[in-house]
Design a protein around this motif. Sequence first.
Motif, PDB file in Angstrom:
ATOM      1  N   GLU A 287       0.857  -1.180   0.000  1.00 33.71           N
ATOM      2  CA  GLU A 287       0.000   0.000   0.000  1.00 33.71           C
ATOM      3  C   GLU A 287       0.891   1.227   0.000  1.00 33.71           C
ATOM      4  O   GLU A 287       1.976   1.218   0.578  1.00 33.71           O
ATOM      5  CB  GLU A 287      -0.940   0.012   1.204  1.00 33.71           C
ATOM      6  N   ALA A 288       0.436   2.259  -0.674  1.00 33.78           N
ATOM      7  CA  ALA A 288       1.171   3.515  -0.721  1.00 33.78           C
ATOM      8  C   ALA A 288       0.233   4.616  -0.233  1.00 33.78           C
ATOM      9  O   ALA A 288      -0.948   4.627  -0.580  1.00 33.78           O
ATOM     10  CB  ALA A 288       1.650   3.808  -2.145  1.00 33.78           C
ATOM     11  N   SER A 289       0.770   5.517   0.592  1.00 33.57           N
ATOM     12  CA  SER A 289      -0.061   6.596   1.125  1.00 33.57           C
ATOM     13  C   SER A 289       0.757   7.875   1.191  1.00 33.57           C
ATOM     14  O   SER A 289       1.986   7.863   1.162  1.00 33.57           O
ATOM     15  CB  SER A 289      -0.599   6.225   2.505  1.00 33.57           C
ATOM     16  N   ALA A 290       0.039   8.991   1.281  1.00 36.95           N
ATOM     17  CA  ALA A 290       0.667  10.303   1.380  1.00 36.95           C
ATOM     18  C   ALA A 290       0.119  11.013   2.609  1.00 36.95           C
ATOM     19  O   ALA A 290      -1.052  10.877   2.946  1.00 36.95           O
ATOM     20  CB  ALA A 290       0.384  11.129   0.135  1.00 36.95           C
ATOM     21  N   GLY A 291       0.973  11.750   3.277  1.00 33.01           N
ATOM     22  CA  GLY A 291       0.583  12.550   4.431  1.00 33.01           C
ATOM     23  C   GLY A 291       1.246  13.903   4.352  1.00 33.01           C
ATOM     24  O   GLY A 291       1.945  14.217   3.379  1.00 33.01           O
ATOM     25  N   ASP A 292       1.056  14.703   5.378  1.00 39.93           N
ATOM     26  CA  ASP A 292       1.649  16.044   5.381  1.00 39.93           C
ATOM     27  C   ASP A 292       3.172  15.993   5.387  1.00 39.93           C
ATOM     28  O   ASP A 292       3.830  16.808   4.761  1.00 39.93           O
ATOM     29  CB  ASP A 292       1.163  16.826   6.603  1.00 39.93           C
ATOM     30  N   GLY A 293       3.731  14.996   6.073  1.00 42.25           N
ATOM     31  CA  GLY A 293       5.180  14.922   6.195  1.00 42.25           C
ATOM     32  C   GLY A 293       5.887  14.215   5.061  1.00 42.25           C
ATOM     33  O   GLY A 293       7.096  14.322   4.915  1.00 42.25           O
ATOM     34  N   GLY A 294       5.155  13.455   4.256  1.00 41.08           N
ATOM     35  CA  GLY A 294       5.808  12.732   3.173  1.00 41.08           C
ATOM     36  C   GLY A 294       4.970  11.578   2.668  1.00 41.08           C
ATOM     37  O   GLY A 294       3.754  11.529   2.846  1.00 41.08           O
ATOM     38  N   TYR A 295       5.652  10.635   2.062  1.00 39.80           N
ATOM     39  CA  TYR A 295       5.001   9.480   1.447  1.00 39.80           C
ATOM     40  C   TYR A 295       5.463   8.220   2.160  1.00 39.80           C
ATOM     41  O   TYR A 295       6.577   8.154   2.668  1.00 39.80           O
ATOM     42  CB  TYR A 295       5.350   9.413  -0.042  1.00 39.80           C
ATOM     43  N   ARG A 296       4.591   7.217   2.181  1.00 40.18           N
ATOM     44  CA  ARG A 296       4.939   5.968   2.847  1.00 40.18           C
ATOM     45  C   ARG A 296       4.470   4.796   1.985  1.00 40.18           C
ATOM     46  O   ARG A 296       3.339   4.778   1.500  1.00 40.18           O
ATOM     47  CB  ARG A 296       4.298   5.895   4.222  1.00 40.18           C
ATOM     48  N   ILE A 297       5.353   3.829   1.828  1.00 39.01           N
ATOM     49  CA  ILE A 297       5.039   2.583   1.118  1.00 39.01           C
ATOM     50  C   ILE A 297       5.233   1.454   2.115  1.00 39.01           C
ATOM     51  O   ILE A 297       6.294   1.343   2.734  1.00 39.01           O
ATOM     52  CB  ILE A 297       5.979   2.387  -0.091  1.00 39.01           C
ATOM     53  N   ARG A 298       4.210   0.640   2.278  1.00 36.51           N
ATOM     54  CA  ARG A 298       4.302  -0.528   3.156  1.00 36.51           C
ATOM     55  C   ARG A 298       4.105  -1.775   2.312  1.00 36.51           C
ATOM     56  O   ARG A 298       3.219  -1.821   1.472  1.00 36.51           O
ATOM     57  CB  ARG A 298       3.233  -0.482   4.248  1.00 36.51           C
ATOM     58  N   MET A 299       4.932  -2.770   2.578  1.00 34.26           N
ATOM     59  CA  MET A 299       4.891  -4.002   1.811  1.00 34.26           C
ATOM     60  C   MET A 299       4.995  -5.191   2.755  1.00 34.26           C
ATOM     61  O   MET A 299       5.864  -5.219   3.620  1.00 34.26           O
ATOM     62  CB  MET A 299       6.050  -4.014   0.809  1.00 34.26           C
ATOM     63  N   GLU A 300       4.098  -6.158   2.583  1.00 37.75           N
ATOM     64  CA  GLU A 300       4.106  -7.351   3.423  1.00 37.75           C
ATOM     65  C   GLU A 300       5.138  -8.342   2.883  1.00 37.75           C
ATOM     66  O   GLU A 300       5.030  -8.799   1.749  1.00 37.75           O
ATOM     67  CB  GLU A 300       2.724  -7.993   3.428  1.00 37.75           C
ATOM     68  N   LEU A 301       6.119  -8.655   3.718  1.00 41.50           N
ATOM     69  CA  LEU A 301       7.194  -9.569   3.325  1.00 41.50           C
ATOM     70  C   LEU A 301       7.443 -10.605   4.420  1.00 41.50           C
ATOM     71  O   LEU A 301       8.563 -10.727   4.927  1.00 41.50           O
ATOM     72  CB  LEU A 301       8.482  -8.788   3.034  1.00 41.50           C
ATOM     73  N   PRO A 302       6.430 -11.368   4.802  1.00 36.65           N
ATOM     74  CA  PRO A 302       6.643 -12.344   5.870  1.00 36.65           C
ATOM     75  C   PRO A 302       7.622 -13.434   5.431  1.00 36.65           C
ATOM     76  O   PRO A 302       7.555 -13.939   4.323  1.00 36.65           O
ATOM     77  CB  PRO A 302       5.243 -12.928   6.115  1.00 36.65           C
ATOM     78  N   GLY A 303       8.545 -13.745   6.321  1.00 38.46           N
ATOM     79  CA  GLY A 303       9.513 -14.795   6.039  1.00 38.46           C
ATOM     80  C   GLY A 303      10.671 -14.373   5.162  1.00 38.46           C
ATOM     81  O   GLY A 303      11.553 -15.172   4.873  1.00 38.46           O
ATOM     82  N   VAL A 304      10.713 -13.113   4.721  1.00 36.66           N
ATOM     83  CA  VAL A 304      11.817 -12.630   3.886  1.00 36.66           C
ATOM     84  C   VAL A 304      12.805 -11.914   4.799  1.00 36.66           C
ATOM     85  O   VAL A 304      12.436 -11.026   5.567  1.00 36.66           O
ATOM     86  CB  VAL A 304      11.310 -11.679   2.775  1.00 36.66           C
ATOM     87  N   GLU A 305      14.056 -12.313   4.717  1.00 36.54           N
ATOM     88  CA  GLU A 305      15.087 -11.710   5.555  1.00 36.54           C
ATOM     89  C   GLU A 305      15.571 -10.397   4.951  1.00 36.54           C
ATOM     90  O   GLU A 305      15.512 -10.187   3.739  1.00 36.54           O
ATOM     91  CB  GLU A 305      16.257 -12.668   5.714  1.00 36.54           C
ATOM     92  N   GLU A 306      16.070  -9.518   5.830  1.00 33.79           N
ATOM     93  CA  GLU A 306      16.547  -8.205   5.407  1.00 33.79           C
ATOM     94  C   GLU A 306      17.643  -8.314   4.344  1.00 33.79           C
ATOM     95  O   GLU A 306      17.690  -7.523   3.400  1.00 33.79           O
ATOM     96  CB  GLU A 306      17.067  -7.443   6.625  1.00 33.79           C
ATOM     97  N   LYS A 307      18.503  -9.309   4.465  1.00 35.92           N
ATOM     98  CA  LYS A 307      19.610  -9.472   3.504  1.00 35.92           C
ATOM     99  C   LYS A 307      19.109  -9.834   2.099  1.00 35.92           C
ATOM    100  O   LYS A 307      19.835  -9.672   1.125  1.00 35.92           O
ATOM    101  CB  LYS A 307      20.597 -10.525   3.999  1.00 35.92           C
ATOM    102  N   ASP A 308      17.869 -10.303   1.984  1.00 34.52           N
ATOM    103  CA  ASP A 308      17.311 -10.702   0.698  1.00 34.52           C
ATOM    104  C   ASP A 308      16.450  -9.607   0.059  1.00 34.52           C
ATOM    105  O   ASP A 308      15.762  -9.860  -0.929  1.00 34.52           O
ATOM    106  CB  ASP A 308      16.467 -11.971   0.860  1.00 34.52           C
ATOM    107  N   ILE A 309      16.471  -8.398   0.627  1.00 30.58           N
ATOM    108  CA  ILE A 309      15.665  -7.281   0.124  1.00 30.58           C
ATOM    109  C   ILE A 309      16.586  -6.157  -0.314  1.00 30.58           C
ATOM    110  O   ILE A 309      17.548  -5.820   0.372  1.00 30.58           O
ATOM    111  CB  ILE A 309      14.708  -6.752   1.213  1.00 30.58           C
ATOM    112  N   LYS A 310      16.289  -5.568  -1.465  1.00 28.35           N
ATOM    113  CA  LYS A 310      17.048  -4.414  -1.954  1.00 28.35           C
ATOM    114  C   LYS A 310      16.047  -3.306  -2.288  1.00 28.35           C
ATOM    115  O   LYS A 310      15.106  -3.530  -3.061  1.00 28.35           O
ATOM    116  CB  LYS A 310      17.856  -4.776  -3.195  1.00 28.35           C
ATOM    117  N   VAL A 311      16.242  -2.136  -1.691  1.00 27.52           N
ATOM    118  CA  VAL A 311      15.403  -0.971  -1.962  1.00 27.52           C
ATOM    119  C   VAL A 311      16.266   0.055  -2.670  1.00 27.52           C
ATOM    120  O   VAL A 311      17.361   0.380  -2.209  1.00 27.52           O
ATOM    121  CB  VAL A 311      14.831  -0.367  -0.655  1.00 27.52           C
TER     122      VAL A 311
END
Length: 139
Positions: free
Chosen positions: A34-58
């Motif tokens: 989901e992506a949302s906008a607020g007064d302070g900025g933008y936020r993207i949330r993504m469900e990644l259950p079981g995925v380790e931090e080392k396996d994610i690239k942003v």
Amino acid sequence: MVEKSHMAGFWPSLYEPFRGLGARMADWFAPASEASAGDGGYRIRMELPGVEEKDIKVSLDDGVVTVRGEKQSSREETGETWYFSEREYGSFSRSFRLPPDADAKAVNAELKDGVLTVSVGKNAPSEAGSGTEIPIAKG
């Protein structure tokens, strides 16, 4: 709109059942987000259950936030007379185009409880009337 003619050939197209298979597979591997906008900025949330931090690239490139990763899980169970093994592998990629007022220097990402949150700040709005005057040349 273009309609496919039934007179184009007697035999139906052999690849027709597979049309769009790649898109359906990509949707299956794509995590919910989901992506949302607020007064302070933008936020993207993504469900990644079981995925380790080392396996994610942003990454942020030319106003587009891209989240790539790979999910790998396996489970094995053994009983007296049975054996069960299940493996799940797949890579995913989701991209989000940011609005023009997004601040590319104010990007943060956090992974907590299987949810990745990417926060992007907003640039301060320019003052009204502070634009540059363009002279008009006489021809």
